[in-house]
Design an enzyme around this catalytic site. Structure first.
Site, PDB file in Angstrom:
ATOM      1  N   LYS B  99       0.855  -1.137  -0.066  1.00 41.58           N
ATOM      2  CA  LYS B  99      -0.072   0.067  -0.021  1.00 41.58           C
ATOM      3  C   LYS B  99       0.814   1.349   0.043  1.00 41.58           C
ATOM      4  O   LYS B  99       1.662   1.581   0.911  1.00 41.58           O
ATOM      5  CB  LYS B  99      -0.959  -0.120   1.121  1.00 41.58           C
ATOM      6  CG  LYS B  99      -2.201   1.342   1.148  1.00 41.58           C
ATOM      7  CD  LYS B  99      -2.904   0.920   2.265  1.00 41.58           C
ATOM      8  CE  LYS B  99      -3.000   1.799   3.288  1.00 41.58           C
ATOM      9  NZ  LYS B  99      -3.145   3.437   3.008  1.00 41.58           N
ATOM     10  N   GLY B 160      -7.840   9.551   9.011  1.00 38.17           N
ATOM     11  CA  GLY B 160      -8.084   9.846  10.388  1.00 38.17           C
ATOM     12  C   GLY B 160      -9.191  10.953  10.595  1.00 38.17           C
ATOM     13  O   GLY B 160      -9.269  11.210  11.932  1.00 38.17           O
ATOM     14  N   ALA B 186      -9.320   5.768   3.466  1.00 38.03           N
ATOM     15  CA  ALA B 186      -9.265   7.016   4.609  1.00 38.03           C
ATOM     16  C   ALA B 186     -10.560   7.985   4.254  1.00 38.03           C
ATOM     17  O   ALA B 186     -10.909   8.213   3.176  1.00 38.03           O
ATOM     18  CB  ALA B 186      -8.110   7.890   4.060  1.00 38.03           C
ATOM     19  N   GLY B 187     -11.101   8.388   5.376  1.00 39.32           N
ATOM     20  CA  GLY B 187     -12.143   9.066   5.539  1.00 39.32           C
ATOM     21  C   GLY B 187     -13.533   8.726   6.090  1.00 39.32           C
ATOM     22  O   GLY B 187     -14.341   9.585   6.567  1.00 39.32           O
ATOM     23  N   ASN B 208      -9.415   2.348   9.175  1.00 40.67           N
ATOM     24  CA  ASN B 208      -8.854   2.148  10.543  1.00 40.67           C
ATOM     25  C   ASN B 208      -9.366   2.992  11.586  1.00 40.67           C
ATOM     26  O   ASN B 208     -10.043   2.383  12.571  1.00 40.67           O
ATOM     27  CB  ASN B 208      -7.117   2.311  10.318  1.00 40.67           C
ATOM     28  CG  ASN B 208      -6.225   1.960  11.605  1.00 40.67           C
ATOM     29  OD1 ASN B 208      -5.105   1.906  11.076  1.00 40.67           O
ATOM     30  ND2 ASN B 208      -6.849   1.793  12.704  1.00 40.67           N
ATOM     31  N   THR B 209      -9.220   4.124  11.441  1.00 38.61           N
ATOM     32  CA  THR B 209      -9.351   5.126  12.618  1.00 38.61           C
ATOM     33  C   THR B 209     -11.002   5.145  12.890  1.00 38.61           C
ATOM     34  O   THR B 209     -11.319   4.982  14.311  1.00 38.61           O
ATOM     35  CB  THR B 209      -9.202   6.456  12.372  1.00 38.61           C
ATOM     36  OG1 THR B 209      -7.539   6.554  11.854  1.00 38.61           O
ATOM     37  CG2 THR B 209      -9.233   7.524  13.459  1.00 38.61           C
TER      38      THR B 209
END
Lengths: 68, 256
Positions: B99, B160, B186-187, B208-209
């Site tokens: 990645k 994040g 992301a987002g 993830n976050t």
């Protein structure tokens, strides 16, 4: 023999990467090694000779998603 | 027919991919990954702590035989570092998947797409299966595809940030034009964001976050699993058209 491992001065009597990893209690199957900015192929780690003044990086996988 | 995601001949069981950062401990990481149903987990490449050797390692909790490990180049701000980390990751891991991140700015963590394109080109030549983290820019997505990317990973919003899919129209254009899979990376902040990404036609999402920072990460991991499944099914089913005025769904016939 004086070398540098992960940015720190390190003294060892070992002459191969596998010997060094064992001495540092690092499981070789979980890491990648770079010597003087050259990435060492997994198959070559065992017998790879280390020399005085070598700058060695030993990395592994840690938790991470993106960024930083 | 089974609806499996296949990238470069690699078959993926889930369209939800998860990161392993920001968790309280390895145990929580493992539980959240399990609850998410993901079979791809992203990891970062960092120095082994040689002065304070802890016996525990992430891979003691995330079995590489069970999950596909996708190393990232997070923290790399130039092409040289991204290549260096990618090559190390390949030797530390078991696959050619990377990645790829070339970060352009610390505050936004937006990608440096010029560097990203150069790194993608080089790594593709070296036989890597490159998943570049890019902007929601359809032209750049196409450039990355042409440079040999195995898939493209446009951001929904800054890493994040949890702001959701800020430009669904660009994501849609990227998907329509792409010949490689498109994964939103992301987002995503909550389950509905993941569903929206999938309804747009994304092949997968990486989260993830939104899971790790949830009050109950394990419950949120499960929520994301269903959101991705629902979003995918909804996309495949094809939504109804939008109309300005009402259309009755009960018949006139039989009214008294």
């Amino acid at each position: 023999m004086k070398i540098k491992v992960n940015g720190e001065a390190y003294e060892t009597e070992q002459h191969t990467l596998s010997g060094l990893l064992e001495e540092m209690k690092v499981r070789s199957e979980r890491v990648a090694v770079e010597v003087n900015l050259k990435v060492i192929k997994r198959a070559d780690v065992a017998d790879y000779r280390i020399n005085e003044g070598d700058v060695i990086e030993v990395v592994n996988f840690v938790g991470g998603g993106d960024g930083r | 027919m089974e609806d499996k995601l296949i990238v470069r001949g690699i078959e993926f069981k889930s369209r939800l991919w998860v990161g392993t950062g920001k968790y309280k401990d390895f145990e929580e990481t493992a539980k959240a990954v399990e609850a998410s149903g993901a079979d791809v987990v992203t990891v970062a490449v960092r120095r082994v702590n040689i002065t304070d050797r802890k016996s525990e390692n992430l891979l003691d909790y995330i079995d590489p035989k069970k999950y596909k490990i996708l190393p990232n180049t997070a923290g790399c701000y130039n092409v040289e570092d991204a290549l260096r980390y990618s090559r190390l990751a390949r030797e530390a891991g078991v696959s050619d998947m990377i990645k790829l991140e070339v970060i352009g700015d610390e505050r936004t963590l937006f990608p440096d797409t010029i560097g990203l394109l150069k790194a993608t080109e080089e790594l593709a030549k070296e036989g890597f299966i490159v998943f570049p983290y890019t902007n929601d820019d359809p032209i750049m997505a196409k450039r990355l595809e042409n440079a040999g990317a195995a898939a493209v990973m446009p951001l929904g919003a800054p890493i994040g940030s949890g702001l959701g899919i800020r430009n669904p129209f660009n994501i849609k254009i990227i998907i329509e034009a792409a010949k490689v899979p498109v994964l939103v990376d992301a987002g995503v902040g909550t389950a509905s964001d993941a569903a929206i990404a999938m309804e747009l036609g994304c092949d997968a999402v990486l989260i993830n976050t939104a899971i790790a920072d949830a009050k109950d990460p394990i419950a949120m991991a499960e929520a994301m699993k269903y959101a991705v499944l629902a979003g995918r099914l909804s996309f495949k089913a094809g939504r109804m058209g939008k109309k300005l005025y009402a259309t009755a769904s009960s018949p006139f016939d039989g009214m008294i």
